[in-house]
Design an enzyme around this catalytic site. Sequence first.
Site, PDB file in Angstrom:
ATOM      1  N   ARG A   1       0.798  -1.233   0.000  1.00 36.24           N
ATOM      2  CA  ARG A   1       0.000   0.000   0.000  1.00 36.24           C
ATOM      3  C   ARG A   1       0.826   1.276   0.000  1.00 36.24           C
ATOM      4  NH1 ARG A   1      -2.219  -4.118   2.377  1.00 36.24           N
ATOM      5  NH2 ARG A   1      -4.403  -4.555   1.946  1.00 36.24           N
TER       6      ARG A   1
ATOM      7  N   HIS B   1      -0.910  -2.520  -4.605  1.00 32.20           N
ATOM      8  CA  HIS B   1      -0.373  -3.399  -5.648  1.00 32.20           C
ATOM      9  C   HIS B   1      -0.377  -2.761  -7.042  1.00 32.20           C
ATOM     10  CE1 HIS B   1      -0.010  -6.385  -2.665  1.00 32.20           C
ATOM     11  NE2 HIS B   1      -1.157  -7.014  -2.790  1.00 32.20           N
TER      12      HIS B   1
ATOM     13  N   HIS C   1       3.198 -12.881  -6.005  1.00 31.77           N
ATOM     14  CA  HIS C   1       2.087 -12.967  -5.044  1.00 31.77           C
ATOM     15  C   HIS C   1       1.419 -14.347  -5.032  1.00 31.77           C
ATOM     16  CE1 HIS C   1      -1.320 -11.556  -2.666  1.00 31.77           C
ATOM     17  NE2 HIS C   1      -0.798 -10.356  -2.595  1.00 31.77           N
ATOM     18  N   SER C   2       2.219 -15.413  -4.984  1.00 34.57           N
ATOM     19  CA  SER C   2       1.625 -16.754  -4.922  1.00 34.57           C
ATOM     20  C   SER C   2       1.021 -17.027  -3.556  1.00 34.57           C
ATOM     21  CB  SER C   2       2.686 -17.818  -5.206  1.00 34.57           C
ATOM     22  OG  SER C   2       2.988 -17.858  -6.574  1.00 34.57           O
ATOM     23  N   TYR C   3      -0.117 -17.725  -3.574  1.00 35.15           N
ATOM     24  CA  TYR C   3      -0.720 -18.244  -2.342  1.00 35.15           C
ATOM     25  C   TYR C   3      -0.337 -19.722  -2.291  1.00 35.15           C
ATOM     26  CZ  TYR C   3      -3.998 -14.232  -2.129  1.00 35.15           C
ATOM     27  OH  TYR C   3      -4.575 -12.985  -2.058  1.00 35.15           O
TER      28      TYR C   3
ATOM     29  N   GLN D   1       6.243  -9.979   3.365  1.00 33.36           N
ATOM     30  CA  GLN D   1       4.838  -9.842   3.741  1.00 33.36           C
ATOM     31  C   GLN D   1       4.270 -11.247   3.907  1.00 33.36           C
ATOM     32  OE1 GLN D   1       3.375  -6.855   4.146  1.00 33.36           O
ATOM     33  NE2 GLN D   1       1.216  -7.383   4.406  1.00 33.36           N
TER      34      GLN D   1
ATOM     35  N   GLU E   1       5.480 -12.789   0.395  1.00 32.69           N
ATOM     36  CA  GLU E   1       5.816 -11.781  -0.612  1.00 32.69           C
ATOM     37  C   GLU E   1       7.071 -11.044  -0.176  1.00 32.69           C
ATOM     38  OE1 GLU E   1       2.298  -9.198  -1.022  1.00 32.69           O
ATOM     39  OE2 GLU E   1       1.237 -10.796  -0.003  1.00 32.69           O
TER      40      GLU E   1
HETATM   41  C1  GLA Z   1      -1.487  -8.428   0.036  1.00 32.92           C
HETATM   42  C2  GLA Z   1      -2.036  -7.512   1.046  1.00 32.92           C
HETATM   43  C3  GLA Z   1      -3.308  -8.026   1.578  1.00 32.92           C
HETATM   44  C4  GLA Z   1      -4.291  -8.247   0.459  1.00 32.92           C
HETATM   45  C5  GLA Z   1      -3.684  -9.164  -0.570  1.00 32.92           C
HETATM   46  C6  GLA Z   1      -4.537  -9.298  -1.793  1.00 32.92           C
HETATM   47  O1  GLA Z   1      -0.926  -9.513   0.581  1.00 32.92           O
HETATM   48  O2  GLA Z   1      -1.128  -7.263   2.100  1.00 32.92           O
HETATM   49  O3  GLA Z   1      -3.866  -7.120   2.494  1.00 32.92           O
HETATM   50  O4  GLA Z   1      -4.615  -7.029  -0.147  1.00 32.92           O
HETATM   51  O5  GLA Z   1      -2.439  -8.691  -0.974  1.00 32.92           O
HETATM   52  O6  GLA Z   1      -5.845  -9.628  -1.501  1.00 32.92           O
END
Ligand code: GLA
Length: 389
Positions: free
Chosen positions: A121, A146, A220-222, A322, A350
């Site tokens: 952010r 982002h 930004h992989s989950y 992150q 991240e």
């Molecule tokens: C990042 C942010 C989260 C959220 C995700 C996407 O990890 O820190 O707060 O916005 O991206 O949903």
Amino acid sequence: MNGRCSRNLIARLLVFTLPLSILCGCYMNSRALSQSPRPSPTVTKESFGITKSGIPVDQYILSSGSGVTASIITYGGIIRSLTAPGRDGRVEDIVLGYDSLGQYEARHPYFGTITGRFANRIAKGSFSLDGKTYTLATNNGPNHLHGGINGFDRAVWKAESSAKPDSVSLQLSHVSPDGDEGYPGTLDVTVTYTLFSNNTLRIDYSATTDKATPINLTSHSYFNLKGHASGDVLNQKIQIYARSIVPVDGTLIPTGDLQSVDGTPFDFRNPEAIGSRISQVEPGYDHTFVLQDSAGLKKAALAWDPDSGRALEVVTSQPGLQFYTGNFLDGSEKGKDGTAYNKYSGFCLETQHFPDSPNQRSFPSTILRPSDTYQHSTLFKFGILDYGN
Ligand code: GLA
């Protein structure tokens, strides 16, 4: 954790230095034995459809030759699928994502994307640089998130693949025009994914600009090391090599201080289950962890699934990590194979600079000037870990 456990953990981590085929007997089949001992990585390309505006999108499948494959699409530079074997040889796709391009073109929670120009952010979408104030798109309450409404996650990247005996690479490039989402300068960006035969996926980021501008790129992989459709990640374990975090306000903007993890649910210096203290940080983890003070590559985190043994070690040159536990997933995302991704279905690691750095004088600078080249690397090392059930 006592000293003996630490030593055990270190011993078992040695798996990361060895190819999976050596570690996992069930994986070492006769074909592999009868051929050369060095597995050969491969890269193939296929169409992944055409965007609504008529741009063709390709998917590249990088295979390590020793168990890991990464499928990456040119839309958003997205890691769409990442498969890895567990200790029993069973292969699972361990990242959240979608089956079709249309689902990626609709808004989604940045599943697997390259995130930029500025990951995380920027307060109220505004910053001042060299005496001028810039206004960015706001897309997360009052803030910019982002890279804005049409960030790098929505660009179709140019792609070129290459192969070496020990690795395969996909080089993605994108030119972000002056004024893109409000940012100054034409930014020339290259992101290179390299998959090595030892099951390491390396991401190298570089960029140049013709005007000073903030930049903060990440992937930004989950991850869900048990498998993307296996439910929540709360029993999976994580160790994060950080003594402090970046505390944030209600809109997830840093207060400007750093906070020690000592005696808090943010202390992951010893391995913990992701869910063991998550109720104390409602709605979940979404914080930047401050990595050790080193510009070079250093360990950021180690995560693993005790059931399958699948493990991931993260090494990076970035100052922050992150750790986000998918707090905003609510089951409305129907992912691959129709899977509903609920809260805590995946976790993101991240690697990045601290949030809102352009407005925070005490944080490491994120300003790229025309005389400089932005450069960062992150390695995701996949393996098997037989520790900590
Ligand atoms: C990042 C942010 C989260 C959220 C995700 C996407 O990890 O820190 O707060 O916005 O991206 O949903």
